[in-house]
Design a protein around this motif. Structure first.
Motif, PDB file in Angstrom:
ATOM      1  N   THR A  43      14.315  10.737 -19.933  1.00  0.00           N
ATOM      2  CA  THR A  43      13.027  11.214 -19.410  1.00  0.00           C
ATOM      3  C   THR A  43      12.421  12.260 -20.337  1.00  0.00           C
ATOM      4  OG1 THR A  43      13.714  10.786 -17.122  1.00  0.00           O
ATOM      5  CG2 THR A  43      11.900  12.344 -17.451  1.00  0.00           C
ATOM      6  N   GLN A  44      13.232  13.186 -20.815  1.00  0.00           N
ATOM      7  CA  GLN A  44      12.747  14.223 -21.728  1.00  0.00           C
ATOM      8  C   GLN A  44      12.267  13.609 -23.039  1.00  0.00           C
ATOM      9  OE1 GLN A  44      15.781  17.232 -22.168  1.00  0.00           O
ATOM     10  NE2 GLN A  44      15.817  17.709 -19.977  1.00  0.00           N
ATOM     11  N   GLU A  45      13.033  12.640 -23.563  1.00  0.00           N
ATOM     12  CA  GLU A  45      12.635  11.977 -24.813  1.00  0.00           C
ATOM     13  C   GLU A  45      11.320  11.228 -24.642  1.00  0.00           C
ATOM     14  OE1 GLU A  45      15.845   9.395 -25.758  1.00  0.00           O
ATOM     15  OE2 GLU A  45      17.334  11.006 -25.910  1.00  0.00           O
ATOM     16  N   LEU A  46      11.175  10.519 -23.538  1.00  0.00           N
ATOM     17  CA  LEU A  46       9.963   9.742 -23.304  1.00  0.00           C
ATOM     18  C   LEU A  46       8.745  10.651 -23.200  1.00  0.00           C
ATOM     19  CD1 LEU A  46       8.800   6.862 -22.578  1.00  0.00           C
ATOM     20  CD2 LEU A  46       9.028   7.575 -20.190  1.00  0.00           C
ATOM     21  N   ARG A  47       8.869  11.718 -22.440  1.00  0.00           N
ATOM     22  CA  ARG A  47       7.729  12.609 -22.243  1.00  0.00           C
ATOM     23  C   ARG A  47       7.335  13.333 -23.523  1.00  0.00           C
ATOM     24  NH1 ARG A  47       9.756  14.939 -16.336  1.00  0.00           N
ATOM     25  NH2 ARG A  47       8.915  13.213 -15.088  1.00  0.00           N
ATOM     26  N   ALA A  48       8.295  13.507 -24.425  1.00  0.00           N
ATOM     27  CA  ALA A  48       7.989  14.174 -25.685  1.00  0.00           C
ATOM     28  C   ALA A  48       7.338  13.231 -26.696  1.00  0.00           C
ATOM     29  CB  ALA A  48       9.268  14.759 -26.294  1.00  0.00           C
ATOM     30  N   ALA A  49       7.586  11.931 -26.546  1.00  0.00           N
ATOM     31  CA  ALA A  49       7.156  10.990 -27.593  1.00  0.00           C
ATOM     32  C   ALA A  49       6.053  10.038 -27.174  1.00  0.00           C
ATOM     33  CB  ALA A  49       8.363  10.166 -28.056  1.00  0.00           C
ATOM     34  N   ASP A  50       5.817   9.852 -25.861  1.00  0.00           N
ATOM     35  CA  ASP A  50       4.924   8.807 -25.395  1.00  0.00           C
ATOM     36  C   ASP A  50       3.812   9.362 -24.521  1.00  0.00           C
ATOM     37  OD1 ASP A  50       5.037   6.117 -26.178  1.00  0.00           O
ATOM     38  OD2 ASP A  50       6.975   5.846 -25.209  1.00  0.00           O
ATOM     39  N   SER A  51       2.840   8.499 -24.262  1.00  0.00           N
ATOM     40  CA  SER A  51       1.757   8.831 -23.345  1.00  0.00           C
ATOM     41  C   SER A  51       1.460   7.601 -22.497  1.00  0.00           C
ATOM     42  CB  SER A  51       0.497   9.236 -24.114  1.00  0.00           C
ATOM     43  OG  SER A  51      -0.052   8.115 -24.773  1.00  0.00           O
ATOM     44  N   THR A  52       0.694   7.770 -21.439  1.00  0.00           N
ATOM     45  CA  THR A  52       0.366   6.622 -20.591  1.00  0.00           C
ATOM     46  C   THR A  52      -0.462   5.595 -21.363  1.00  0.00           C
ATOM     47  OG1 THR A  52      -1.526   7.881 -19.734  1.00  0.00           O
ATOM     48  CG2 THR A  52       0.498   7.891 -18.419  1.00  0.00           C
ATOM     49  N   ASP A  53      -1.191   6.037 -22.384  1.00  0.00           N
ATOM     50  CA  ASP A  53      -2.001   5.106 -23.175  1.00  0.00           C
ATOM     51  C   ASP A  53      -1.158   4.239 -24.113  1.00  0.00           C
ATOM     52  OD1 ASP A  53      -4.385   5.967 -22.049  1.00  0.00           O
ATOM     53  OD2 ASP A  53      -4.672   7.540 -23.549  1.00  0.00           O
ATOM     54  N   SER A  54      -0.007   4.757 -24.520  1.00  0.00           N
ATOM     55  CA  SER A  54       0.810   4.023 -25.500  1.00  0.00           C
ATOM     56  C   SER A  54       1.837   3.095 -24.863  1.00  0.00           C
ATOM     57  CB  SER A  54       1.536   5.014 -26.416  1.00  0.00           C
ATOM     58  OG  SER A  54       2.459   5.807 -25.690  1.00  0.00           O
ATOM     59  N   ILE A  55       1.996   3.170 -23.539  1.00  0.00           N
ATOM     60  CA  ILE A  55       3.010   2.345 -22.878  1.00  0.00           C
ATOM     61  C   ILE A  55       2.785   0.864 -23.159  1.00  0.00           C
ATOM     62  CG2 ILE A  55       3.913   1.583 -20.649  1.00  0.00           C
ATOM     63  CD1 ILE A  55       3.369   4.357 -19.566  1.00  0.00           C
ATOM     64  N   LYS A  56       1.527   0.434 -23.085  1.00  0.00           N
ATOM     65  CA  LYS A  56       1.206  -0.987 -23.243  1.00  0.00           C
ATOM     66  C   LYS A  56       1.562  -1.519 -24.623  1.00  0.00           C
ATOM     67  CE  LYS A  56      -2.790  -0.657 -20.135  1.00  0.00           C
ATOM     68  NZ  LYS A  56      -4.261  -0.811 -20.052  1.00  0.00           N
ATOM     69  N   LEU A  57       1.754  -0.624 -25.589  1.00  0.00           N
ATOM     70  CA  LEU A  57       2.046  -1.049 -26.956  1.00  0.00           C
ATOM     71  C   LEU A  57       3.528  -1.303 -27.192  1.00  0.00           C
ATOM     72  CD1 LEU A  57      -0.294   1.450 -28.865  1.00  0.00           C
ATOM     73  CD2 LEU A  57      -0.806  -0.882 -28.076  1.00  0.00           C
ATOM     74  N   GLN A  58       4.386  -0.862 -26.268  1.00  0.00           N
ATOM     75  CA  GLN A  58       5.818  -1.114 -26.414  1.00  0.00           C
ATOM     76  C   GLN A  58       6.024  -2.636 -26.425  1.00  0.00           C
ATOM     77  OE1 GLN A  58       8.466  -2.439 -24.679  1.00  0.00           O
ATOM     78  NE2 GLN A  58      10.133  -1.420 -25.742  1.00  0.00           N
ATOM     79  N   PRO A  59       6.743  -3.191 -27.416  1.00  0.00           N
ATOM     80  CA  PRO A  59       6.762  -4.649 -27.620  1.00  0.00           C
ATOM     81  C   PRO A  59       7.145  -5.471 -26.394  1.00  0.00           C
ATOM     82  CG  PRO A  59       7.699  -3.546 -29.518  1.00  0.00           C
ATOM     83  CD  PRO A  59       7.473  -2.481 -28.492  1.00  0.00           C
ATOM     84  N   ALA A  60       8.225  -5.103 -25.718  1.00  0.00           N
ATOM     85  CA  ALA A  60       8.669  -5.895 -24.574  1.00  0.00           C
ATOM     86  C   ALA A  60       7.674  -5.812 -23.423  1.00  0.00           C
ATOM     87  CB  ALA A  60      10.049  -5.428 -24.114  1.00  0.00           C
TER      88      ALA A  60
END
Length: 222
Positions: A43-60
């Motif tokens: 959770t800490q890693e995700l919040r530091a590196a991602d945003s709600t806008d970038s979720i859709k870009l994750q390949p899977a």
């Protein structure tokens, strides 16, 4: 083990689809501290590196969203579970604590972006599971969601009907504290066999650490 197949209807819309099934004998518990240390670290890693806008870009996740569109469903109205989990964390909310099996599947889904069906294998009717596309007015009671409109959603069906979609699994086959055998189906709409294998091995590793003596067996299909 179960016989897992992909219908011609689904293949024609999503020819890249590959799946991995992990079957294991397990002992479930209400809570596992070690597992939640891993969830909190992610959770800490995700919040530091991602945003709600970038979720859709994750390949899977992007591939699953595209599969929804091909099958006739709006992925912004019926989000794949992996996307919904990441969005929840990025909104500052915590994951629900359900039980160790459910929490474990959620962690693999969060890490990989794959939407994963987690089923109590002893509640599945018959030994054949086929991945098809939901039909109009097909009854489906999503876990904690009531009756769900699965028309246009990819859906696994056993002898009695639908048991799982990438948005929600069915109440009938859900895991609970009495679950002794788990079937986890990892849905790879991106067609990346290597990444799918890694997700299956990650599932096995967590099963061995927290609920299973040997991590079970893996079957690749599609």
């Amino acid at each position: 083990m179960f016989n897992l197949t992909v219908s011609e209807e689904l293949k024609s819309r999503c020819p890249e689809y590959r799946g991995a099934a992990v079957y294991a004998e397990v002992t479930n518990t209400p809570f596992c501290e070690g597992l939640w240390l891993e969830i909190n670290a992610f959770t800490q890693e995700l919040r530091a590196a991602d945003s709600t806008d970038s979720i859709k870009l994750q390949p899977a996740i992007a591939a699953t969203r595209e599969a929804y569109k091909r099958c006739g469903k709006d992925p912004s109205r019926y989000r794949p579970s992996a996307e919904a989990l990441r969005r929840r964390l990025l909104r500052g909310l915590e994951l629900y604590r359900i039980d160790t099996l459910v929490d474990l599947i959620n962690l693999v889904s969060l890490r990989t972006g794959y939407s994963i069906g987690g089923f109590d294998a002893d509640k599945i009717q018959g030994t054949d599971l086929c991945l098809g596309i939901g039909r109009a007015d097909e009854p489906f009671e999503g876990i904690g969601r009531g009756m769900l409109n699965i028309e246009g959603l990819p859906v696994y069906r056993d002898a009695a009907g639908g048991i799982g979609t990438p948005t929600s699994d069915h109440e009938r086959t859900k895991m609970d504290l009495g679950t002794r055998h788990i079937l986890a189906i990892i849905n790879g709409y991106d067609g990346d066999a290597a990444r799918l294998q890694q997700a299956a091995e990650m599932t096995q590793e967590l099963l061995r650490k927290y609920v299973s003596s040997d991590g079970g067996t893996v079957h690749l299909f599609g």
